[in-house]
Design a protein around this motif. Structure first.
Motif, short mmCIF file in Angstrom:
data_model
loop_
_atom_site.label_atom_id
_atom_site.label_comp_id
_atom_site.label_asym_id
_atom_site.label_seq_id
_atom_site.Cartn_x
_atom_site.Cartn_y
_atom_site.Cartn_z
N GLN A 611 0.45 5.13 17.52
CA GLN A 611 1.39 6.09 16.95
C GLN A 611 1.23 6.04 15.44
OE1 GLN A 611 5.48 5.46 18.07
NE2 GLN A 611 6.26 6.78 16.42
N THR A 612 1.03 7.18 14.81
CA THR A 612 0.76 7.20 13.37
C THR A 612 1.83 7.98 12.63
OG1 THR A 612 -0.66 9.15 13.57
CG2 THR A 612 -1.72 7.00 13.76
N VAL A 613 1.88 7.73 11.32
CA VAL A 613 2.89 8.35 10.47
C VAL A 613 2.34 8.41 9.05
CG1 VAL A 613 4.04 6.17 9.89
CG2 VAL A 613 5.37 8.29 9.89
N GLY A 614 2.80 9.36 8.27
CA GLY A 614 2.38 9.45 6.89
C GLY A 614 3.00 8.36 6.03
N PHE A 615 2.20 7.81 5.12
CA PHE A 615 2.68 6.80 4.18
C PHE A 615 2.08 7.08 2.81
CE2 PHE A 615 2.38 2.78 1.88
CZ PHE A 615 3.70 2.36 1.93
N SER A 616 2.91 7.01 1.77
CA SER A 616 2.46 7.38 0.42
C SER A 616 2.92 6.35 -0.60
CB SER A 616 3.01 8.76 0.02
OG SER A 616 2.59 9.76 0.92
N LEU A 617 2.12 6.21 -1.65
CA LEU A 617 2.48 5.45 -2.83
C LEU A 617 2.51 6.40 -4.02
CD1 LEU A 617 0.29 2.21 -2.45
CD2 LEU A 617 2.70 2.52 -1.83
N ALA A 618 3.57 6.31 -4.81
CA ALA A 618 3.72 7.14 -6.00
C ALA A 618 4.08 6.25 -7.17
CB ALA A 618 4.81 8.19 -5.77
N TYR A 628 -3.31 -0.74 -1.84
CA TYR A 628 -2.80 -0.56 -0.48
C TYR A 628 -3.80 -1.20 0.48
CZ TYR A 628 -1.69 1.60 4.01
OH TYR A 628 -1.39 1.80 5.33
N ALA A 629 -3.31 -2.16 1.27
CA ALA A 629 -4.13 -2.81 2.30
C ALA A 629 -5.42 -3.37 1.72
CB ALA A 629 -4.42 -1.85 3.45
N GLY A 630 -5.33 -3.93 0.51
CA GLY A 630 -6.50 -4.56 -0.09
C GLY A 630 -7.49 -3.61 -0.70
N THR A 639 -1.80 8.39 2.92
CA THR A 639 -2.68 8.06 4.02
C THR A 639 -1.91 8.19 5.32
OG1 THR A 639 -4.24 6.40 4.87
CG2 THR A 639 -2.15 5.59 4.02
N ASN A 640 -2.62 8.11 6.43
CA ASN A 640 -2.01 8.10 7.75
C ASN A 640 -2.10 6.68 8.28
OD1 ASN A 640 -0.73 9.74 9.69
ND2 ASN A 640 -2.55 9.71 10.99
N THR A 687 7.69 4.19 -4.44
CA THR A 687 7.43 4.60 -5.82
C THR A 687 7.53 3.40 -6.74
OG1 THR A 687 8.31 6.80 -5.40
CG2 THR A 687 8.13 6.11 -7.71
N ALA A 688 6.51 3.21 -7.56
CA ALA A 688 6.52 2.19 -8.61
C ALA A 688 7.01 2.83 -9.90
CB ALA A 688 5.13 1.59 -8.79
N THR A 689 8.08 2.29 -10.47
CA THR A 689 8.65 2.83 -11.70
C THR A 689 8.20 1.99 -12.88
OG1 THR A 689 10.56 3.69 -10.51
CG2 THR A 689 10.81 3.40 -12.89
N TYR A 690 7.84 2.69 -13.97
CA TYR A 690 7.35 2.03 -15.19
C TYR A 690 8.22 2.44 -16.38
CZ TYR A 690 3.12 0.55 -12.79
OH TYR A 690 2.24 -0.06 -11.94
N ALA A 691 8.24 1.57 -17.37
CA ALA A 691 8.96 1.85 -18.61
C ALA A 691 7.97 1.88 -19.76
CB ALA A 691 10.03 0.80 -18.86
N ALA A 692 8.11 2.88 -20.65
CA ALA A 692 7.24 2.96 -21.82
C ALA A 692 7.53 1.80 -22.75
CB ALA A 692 7.47 4.28 -22.55
#
Length: 734
Positions: A611-618, A628-630, A639-640, A687-692
């Motif tokens: 069973q697959t599902v969408g996964f995202s990094l932002a 992601y996964a090395g 990715t799926n 989501t990875a949040t960054y600060a200037a």
């Protein structure tokens, strides 16, 4: 492949698929019909000892004739889940006087616990010239608390335990040195999917994980050991360690002449590497490094970061690295091979090291004098061991390249031992045979196919089919034949070229065999990683009687390149648990085989998908390097993934975009800069949040490896590259 295959719909030739070899080289099957063979070694009298994954040792006599009965069977003690099993065998170089052979295997302390924790052991066995057995003793991995199921405790110098926590990258190779010492390879035994803290045992000299070990015949360390020079107690773990920092040194060979072993270290998700060990005391980098690249996800761990932003322990670099297929290369799982010392092969081969890849089937040669790596052959898959033939064999020349083929689907009787040799004149044709259906009622036809056979010299072929029932032969490439009587038959195809060279392939046909029905699993029902899959099946023989001898075989297909043998399970209603370390590019073949009271077998196979599902990094702002996964990626990345897949994510400590430097603040799930996750059933974005900021952050960046083509590396030694490599890392070039 269709979701469900009827009984016996396909069957490959019992002759192994031939590699595409250079002009002047030929291939020959020596011992076909083996069940999951993994390694091979020879006694001085010419006997061949063949290790099979399930814990059986077969023996062929000095003429290369396989004996009907196993030499050794310790299958009740061998754990076989995934890549576990009896994987290494060696004959002592003083066998003529001591009769020692060595077996390296994953030990299952509780025969009733298939999925439980395991350890590995090295066993010494006395094998006499008449194939009778003498004394047996475990000489390495002696720890045993006496409980039904156990794993290695926390590492300590006085605990002789080889971890096999994971179903992958545990042990692999044992070698006997002419000086009487033994060499043993051990992987990190960590989980495949995500970052596993157990992987850092590779740096701990009191742990046997992730090491090349150098010991005596009793399993003790050697004088002159490199990692604890003041420790004179040779029972201590640190005295046994020759080199550290390996993920899975599955296959390695000895080079002789005082040189260190040639090691193929199987990579994670990005790189394969060939290491020429420079001497005792080396550190080969895993898990902070994979080949010449800081490892995505692991690199975010504080244990991989020094004050300068890179792993500060001395790291010795491989002589060759190969990117995985997903990165534009052709690597999957490197198979370290022999350093050629013979004289039969053409000029330029002596002193070069052969190595292969289990998935892509590419064989290469590394030349230590130039540092160059050249392709030798393709289609050499699934070969799992490469050896040099010893002198004095009647069926092979000294230093012929001997290969062990585990079998395309690791099925019973699919494996073989064969040789690659320098041929003279015409090369032997390759017979390939198949048929459908292979379980049939009496009086119904079977369609055979032989036109996939080939001649490496392009000569025409003559076909001769012997159907095994005493009927007339057929000269057709693709004949049809009807069997009139109930029973088991072996049809043999002989193909001959114009020089009268020939080879044989076999097809097994069951007439009136059991009717097998798999009720569960159903091909249309997807699985989730980490969940139990109930199995339910039944069978009746040709006359309608219930068949009770049922056995299930489960294999995991990882992408389209290779398989993992999950194991065999008896009975009508067992179960197995899907691994959490493989994602959407995987599937399972579940085969039920029934054997009736007359020894006739029938089978059915069902293929199930995840069973697959969408996964995202932002990232905010976009453009941050993430892992992601090395694998190294850039946000946003999608990715799926398989539901239940356990893997890892990471983010750069800092990155620069449009002239502004940003420092990592947080992940949206609250996890650390690098952490493990389990893919949920619903589509998800992290989501990875960054600060200037105005100046470079003190946090170390995640270095992202460049996916380049396979290439030889500087062969002059590790120290010449380390300073340059560290400088390039600081500049963000690697």
């Amino acid at each position: 492949m269709a979701a469900a295959l009827a009984a016996g719909a396909f069957l490959c030739s019992t002759a192994g698929a031939a590699a595409n070899l250079p002009a002047g080289f030929d291939q020959q099957a020596l011992i076909p019909g083996l069940t999951r063979p993994t390694a091979v070694a020879w006694a001085p009298d010419g006997r061949m000892f063949i290790a099979e994954k399930d814990g059986v040792v077969r023996v062929a006599d000095a003429n290369g004739v396989l004996q009907p009965d196993p030499l050794i069977d310790i299958s009740d003690q061998v754990a076989t889940l995934g890549d576990r099993g009896l994987l290494g065998i060696a004959v002592d170089t003083s066998y003529a006087s001591n009769h020692y052979i060595y077996l390296l295997y994953t030990y299952r302390s509780n025969p009733d616990d298939f999925n439980g924790p395991a350890v590995a052991k090295l066993r010494r066995v006395v094998v006499n010239p008449d194939n009778s057995l003498g004394a047996q003793q475990v000489i390495l991995g002696t720890y045993d608390p006496g409980t039904p199921s156990f794993a290695c405790p926390q590492a300590a110098n006085d605990i002789d335990c080889i971890p096999s926590d994971s179903s992958t990258h545990s042990i692999g190779t044992v070698r006997s040195d002419p000086d009487g010492s033994l060499w043993v390879g051990s992987g990190d035994a960590a989980e495949f999917g995500g970052v596993d803290q157990k992987a850092f045992r590779t740096y701990d000299e009191s742990s046997l994980a992730g090491k090349i070990l150098h010991i005596d015949r009793d399993g003790h360390g050697l004088a002159g050991h490199a990692f604890c020079t003041s420790d004179a107690d040779l029972s201590h773990v640190c005295t046994k360690v020759y080199a550290k920092g390996f993920r899975n040194p599955f296959r390695f060979t000895l080079r002789g002449g005082g040189l260190g072993p040639a090691v193929g270290d199987v990579g994670w998700n990005s790189w394969e590497e060939l290491d020429m060990l420079q001497g005792p005391g080396g550190d080969y980098g895993w898990p902070c490094w994979e080949a010449t690249h800081q490892t995505p996800d692991y690199s975010a761990d504080p244990q991989c970061n020094g004050a300068g932003g890179e792993y500060t322990k001395p790291v010795q670099m491989p002589v060759f690295e190969n990117p995985h297929t997903a990165l534009g290369g052709d690597g999957v799982a490197i198979i370290g091979g022999l350093t050629y010392t013979g004289s039969d092969f053409p000029d330029g081969y002596a002193g070069t090291t052969f190595f292969g890849d289990y998935g892509s089937g590419i064989l290469r040669r590394y030349d230590p004098t130039t540092g160059d790596t050249t392709d030798f052959a393709t289609g050499a898959s699934p070969w799992v061991d490469l050896e040099a033939a010893p002198p004095g064999l009647s069926y092979a020349h000294a230093s012929d390249l001997i290969y062990v083929n585990i079998g395309a689907t690791a099925g019973d009787g699919e494996g073989e031992v064969g040789r690659v040799f320098d041929s003279v004149g015409s090369r032997t044709p390759v017979a390939r045979a198949s048929g459908t259906p292979l379980t049939v009622d009496p009086g119904l036809p079977v369609s055979f196919k032989g036109d996939t056979s080939r001649d490496p010299d392009g000569e025409g072929l003559v076909y001769d089919w012997d159907f095994g029932d005493g009927s007339a032969h057929s000269k057709s490439a693709n004949p049809t034949h009807t069997y009139g009587a109930y029973g088991a038959y072996t049809a043999r195809l002989t193909v001959s070229d114009t020089e009268k060279l020939s080879s044989v392939a076999s097809v097994h046909v069951t007439v009136g065999g059991p009717r097998v029905q798999i009720a569960d699993p159903k091909s249309a029902t997807p699985y989730q990683d980490g969940n139990a899959v109930p199995l339910n099946g039944s069978a009746h023989d040709f006359f309608g009687k219930v068949v009770t001898d049922l056995r299930w075989h489960v294999i995991l297909h990882h992408s389209t390149s290779h398989i993992h043998d999950i194991g065999t399970f008896p009975g009508s209603t067992p179960s197995f648990t899907t691994l959490t370390s493989h994602s959407a590019d995987s599937s399972y073949d579940v085969t039920l085989t029934a054997t009736d009271s007359n020894g006739l077998a029938g089978s059915q196979t069902v293929t199930i998908h995840p069973q697959t599902v969408g996964f995202s990094l932002a990232s905010s702002p976009p453009g941050a390097p993430v892992g992601y996964a090395g694998t190294a990626q850039t946000a946003p990345f999608s990715t799926n993934s398989a539901v239940g897949f356990e893997t890892s994510v990471s983010a750069a400590g800092q990155f620069t975009s449009n002239g502004t430097t940003y420092a990592f603040s947080s992940w949206s799930d609250g996890g650390a800069i690098g952490h493990n996750i389990t893919i949920p059933a619903a589509s998800t974005t992290l989501t990875a949040t960054y600060a200037a900021q105005n100046q470079t952050s003190a946090q170390s960046p995640l270095s992202v490896g460049t996916a380049g083509k396979s290439a030889p590396l500087d062969h002059r030694g590790p120290d010449l590259r380390l300073g340059t490599l560290a400088a390039e890392l600081r500049r963000g070039r690697l």
